[in-house]
Every structure is written in structure tokens, then in C-alpha cells.
Write an enzyme that holds these catalytic residues in place. Structure first.
Site, short mmCIF file in Angstrom:
data_model
loop_
_atom_site.label_atom_id
_atom_site.label_comp_id
_atom_site.label_asym_id
_atom_site.label_seq_id
_atom_site.Cartn_x
_atom_site.Cartn_y
_atom_site.Cartn_z
CE1 TYR A 284 -2.97 -3.10 0.70
CE2 TYR A 284 -4.40 -1.22 0.33
CZ TYR A 284 -4.20 -2.58 0.37
OH TYR A 284 -5.24 -3.41 0.08
CE LYS B 174 0.70 -17.94 0.43
NZ LYS B 174 -0.02 -19.20 0.59
CG ASP C 129 -2.89 -20.11 1.82
OD1 ASP C 129 -2.23 -19.66 2.78
OD2 ASP C 129 -2.50 -21.04 1.11
CG ASP D 46 -7.85 -3.93 1.82
OD1 ASP D 46 -9.00 -3.78 2.27
OD2 ASP D 46 -7.45 -3.42 0.77
#
Ligand code: NAP
Length: 414
Positions: A158, A225, A279, A303
Site C-alpha cells: 500500500y 504468508k 490462505d 484489507d
């Protein structure tokens, strides 16, 4: 100081230092009505918040609201959507309840929401997601959903460091990677950079664990992740654990410790700190939402998971959120200006009322916050709702103002 904004003489500023809130009995709090449905919902929210404060503390505490201007109204009054006077007042008073503000897509003015966030260095986005009976959730057991997502607000992809495949910057970077690091990319590759810093990770991790302690939450799950992005997302995980273990040792227990030392059971009074791969988490918050409480996530994961979690309760329109830093915060609804409902007295003000509830929690005015929470649940229980919910419940809707009046009446009866 100002020509258009009057500061009440008997109010005092809230002082937030190093994340510690010092709140006087008559704090000055700024509010921005916002665009579209903003003025209707914000004014109802203020009435409901005032009622809860009065009910909880009689006349010993009272919020001294100060209206400041941003968005369309500011354009009319000052000829500027984010005027200097508003910037100065936010810099000084640091706590803001904000109605939604319009941001045009693709051109026009820059987001005022982002500007306020930066002004306050509000690095943590806080979004509680809790099911309320009566909502149309897609889950079989939506009552198991009660989480707070704390998303890092200032780092990660971002930061917008990226170049189009055909730009000279991307060509330069591809050449650098090839010449210096022996990494060859296709000539038509666009490039984005994902920075994750230790400082920014640790301040948000500290914030999340403190939040969990102060709000008596059960666990903090670090979402990452890190199996794929080892030195950004993986580092986020490592640095967050480091803060947990170094700074909050007496309050927390890790999953590893629970399994090795405590027979798989979290010792009473301790907060479980664990981590999950992103995930996996997306499926787990659907299949086993009861296992998730506070979720600490880097910007991009945060987000995505915020809206996914919102969907679990069936309606992100009733959620409030906050952007908080070490020196102040901005509290708001999660939804936007819903222009088609503007001025019609039909919008649901629950989102911004929840934003106000969150503000009261940061202020330490927990009794008033609890009254608001109970009143919203009770109103839905009594099927007193605005059209967005009434259409699913098959009941006659209340207007925005009338829904606010119903909440006030319910609080009065507690
Ligand atoms: P939106 O304003 O959230 O509205 C999308 C839809 O959500 C509405 O058409 C309505 O759906 C429903 N909705 C949202 N709030 C509602 C409420 N309080 N009561 C009842 N229904 C509500 O999203 P958008 O249309 O994408 O965005 C409009 C503008 O808001 C944009 O300029 C955007 O930049 C801005 N925005 C601001 C903020 C902020 O200030 N933090 C956040 C998001 C968006 P139905 O049609 O199903 O009734």
C-alpha cells in the site's frame, strides 16, 4: 484561533501519549459530518453516544463535541474540501468521529480519509466483527463470529511503490536485477515493491497485544504468508512474536508452549499468541470462526480478511472501525457515503454508532460503550431496524432518526 469553529470553554483536550489515553471528564472531540448520508447518520450517532454517556455517568462526564468541516460542506464554506482550519484542529485535538467522505475514482481530489489517517499517524486499523442475532449471515452458526481485525495501515504494498512495465523506472530496475543480482525478468514485467519494516510491524504488534489485554480478549493470531514471502510476511510473523515474548511475557502464552507445557489448554488469564498462514485463515474463519479472536495482519492481508470477516455476519454496513496511532485516532463506519440514500432518512446509522462505541472503549469509558452494544442488539431483537435490515426480516423499517430514537429509548430503559 478560528473564525468558524467555536471551542467550548468548559471542554478539555484528550491527550494521547505513547498510546496511553488521558481523558478528562469533559473531553473535546471533533466530528466531521461527511458526505452523502454522512450528516444524517453522524448526527444520530452523536445523540446516541451522548445518551449512553449520560446514562452511564450522569452529569459527571460529558463529551464536548466540536464540528469541523471536510468534504462537500467544507467546499461550500471554505472553498476547499480539507481546509487549513480543519487540519489544524485535528492536529491539536487528535480524536475525531468521522462520517463517510466521498473519494472520486481515477481523478479529482485525493482521499481526505487517507489524509486524516496520515495526519494522526494512525498506523493501526481496528475493525471489530461480531454477529448480532437477526442479521442474514451465510453461516450456520454465525453467533460464533466475534473477532477484531487489527491491520497495519502504513506499510506493505500500500505504500504504492510500483512502476508500469513500459516505464523507464521498471526498465532500470529490471536491468539492476539482471546485472547485479542475476535475476532475469521478462521485458514486459511491471514491478511493485513490498516493504515491511521491523519498526512498523512491532508498533502494530504491540498495539494489538495491548488491545487484547485491555479488552480481555482470548487470543491474538498473526496472519501472514511467510512460507512464500519469507523476508516480508515471514519477518512480520517473527517480529510480532518477538514483541509478544519480550514485552508481554507475563500476559501471553504461545501455541507451542500450550502444547508442550500445558497439555493443549491455555492457562487461565493468559492470552494465546499463535500464527496462521493467510490462505488457511480464509477458510478457517468460515469453518471455525470461534477459533479466531484478535487477528493481527499486515496491510494487504488485513484489507482482504477485514471484508471477508465482515461478510460472515451478513452485512458490513453495520460495522464500525477505527484508525488509531500512539497520539490519537479517527473513528468511523466501515461503509461509504451511499449517495442514493442521501437526505432520505433511510440510511442505517449503526456503522458510525459502532465507530463511536469503539472510540468510547479507547477512551476507557467502557460502561457507556457497553450500553451502546447492548442497545443495538436489543433493537434488532425487537425488530426495530432500518430498511437495509427490514427488507430481509420482513418488518416495517424505521427511518434513520427514528432508529436513533429507538436506541435512545432502549438505553433509557436499561
Ligand atoms: P457505500 O457508500 O458503502 O455504498 C454501497 C452500498 O452499501 C449502498 O448502495 C447500500 O446498498 C449499502 N449501504 C452502505 N451504507 C449504508 C447505510 N448506512 N445504510 C444502508 N445501506 C448502506 O460504497 P460505494 O458506493 O462504493 O462508495 C460511495 C462513496 O463512499 C465513494 O466516494 C467512496 O470513496 C466513499 N467511501 C468512503 C469511505 C469512508 O469515508 N471511510 C469508505 C468507503 C467508501 P444497497 O444498494 O444494497 O441498499
Amino acid at each position: 484561533m478560528s473564525s468558524r469553529v467555536k471551542i467550548p470553554e468548559d471542554g478539555e483536550p484528550i491527550v494521547v501519549q505513547g498510546g496511553v489515553w488521558k481523558v478528562p471528564n469533559k473531553p473535546i472531540i471533533l466530528y466531521i459530518e461527511g458526505d452523502g448520508i454522512g450528516p444524517e447518520i453522524t448526527n444520530v450517532a452523536i445523540k446516541v453516544i451522548n445518551k449512553a454517556v449520560e446514562k452511564a455517568y450522569k452529569s459527571s462526564r460529558e463529551i464536548k463535541w466540536v464540528k469541523v468541516y471536510a468534504g462537500e460542506e467544507a467546499e461550500k464554506v471554505y472553498g476547499n474540501r480539507f481546509p487549513e482550519e480543519t487540519i489544524n484542529l485535528i492536529s491539536k485535538y487528535r480524536v475525531v468521529l468521522k462520517g463517510p467522505l466521498e473519494t472520486p475514482i481515477g481523478g479529482g481530489w485525493r482521499s481526505i480519509n487517507v489524509a486524516i489517517r496520515m495526519l494522526l499517524d494512525a498506523y493501526a486499523n481496528v475493525r471489530p466483527v461480531k454477529y448480532m442475532p437477526g442479521l442474514e449471515s451465510p453461516l450456520k452458526h454465525p453467533e460464533r463470529v466475534d473477532m477484531v481485525i487489527i491491520r497495519e495501515n502504513t506499510d506493505d504494498l500500500y505504500r504504492g511503490i510500483e512502476w508500469s512495465w513500459d516505464s523507464p523506472e521498471a526498465a532500470k530496475l529490471r536491468k539492476f536485477l539482471k546485472d547485479e543480482l542475476k535475476i532475469e525478468l521478462e521485458d514486459d514485467t511491471g514491478i511493485g515493491i513490498k516493504p515491511i519494516s521491523k519498526y512498523k510491524t512491532q508498533r502494530v504488534a504491540r498495539f494489538a497485544i495491548k488491545f487484547a489485554i485491555e479488552n480481555k480478549r482470548r487470543s491474538v493470531t498473526i496472519m501472514h504468508k511467510g512460507n512464500i514471502m519469507k523476508y516480508t510476511e515471514g519477518a512480520f510473523r517473527e517480529w510480532a512474536y518477538e514483541v509478544a515474548l519480550k514485552e508481554f511475557r507475563d500476559y501471553i502464552v504461545t501455541e507451542e508452549e500450550v502444547n508442550k507445557l500445558y497439555g493443549g489448554k491455555v492457562p487461565p488469564g493468559k492470552i494465546l499468541v499463535n500464527d496462521r498462514i493467510a490462505d488457511n485463515m480464509f477458510q478457517q474463519i468460515i469453518t471455525r470462526p470461534e477459533n479466531y479472536d484478535v487477528i493481527l495482519a499486515p496491510n494487504l492481508n488485513g484489507d482482504y480478511i477485514s471484508d471477508a470477516a465482515g461478510a460472515l455476519i451478513g452485512d458490513i454496513g453495520v460495522l464500525g472501525g477505527a484508525n488509531v496511532g500512539d497520539t490519537g485516532g479517527m473513528f468511523e463506519a466501515v461503509h461509504g457515503t451511499a449517495p442514493k440514500y442521501a437526505g432520505k432518512n433511510v440510511a442505517n446509522p449503526t456503522g458510525i454508532i459502532r465507530g463511536g462505541e469503539l472510540m468510547l472503549r479507547f477512551m476507557g469509558w467502557r460502561e457507556a460503550a457497553d450500553l451502546i452494544d447492548k442497545a443495538i442488539t436489543e433493537a434488532i431483537n425487537q425488530k426495530k431496524v432500518t430498511q437495509d435490515l427490514a427488507r430481509f426480516m420482513g418488518v416495517q423499517p424505521l427511518g434513520t432518526k427514528e432508529f436513533g430514537d429507538a436506541l435512545i429509548e432502549i438505553i433509557d430503559q436499561f
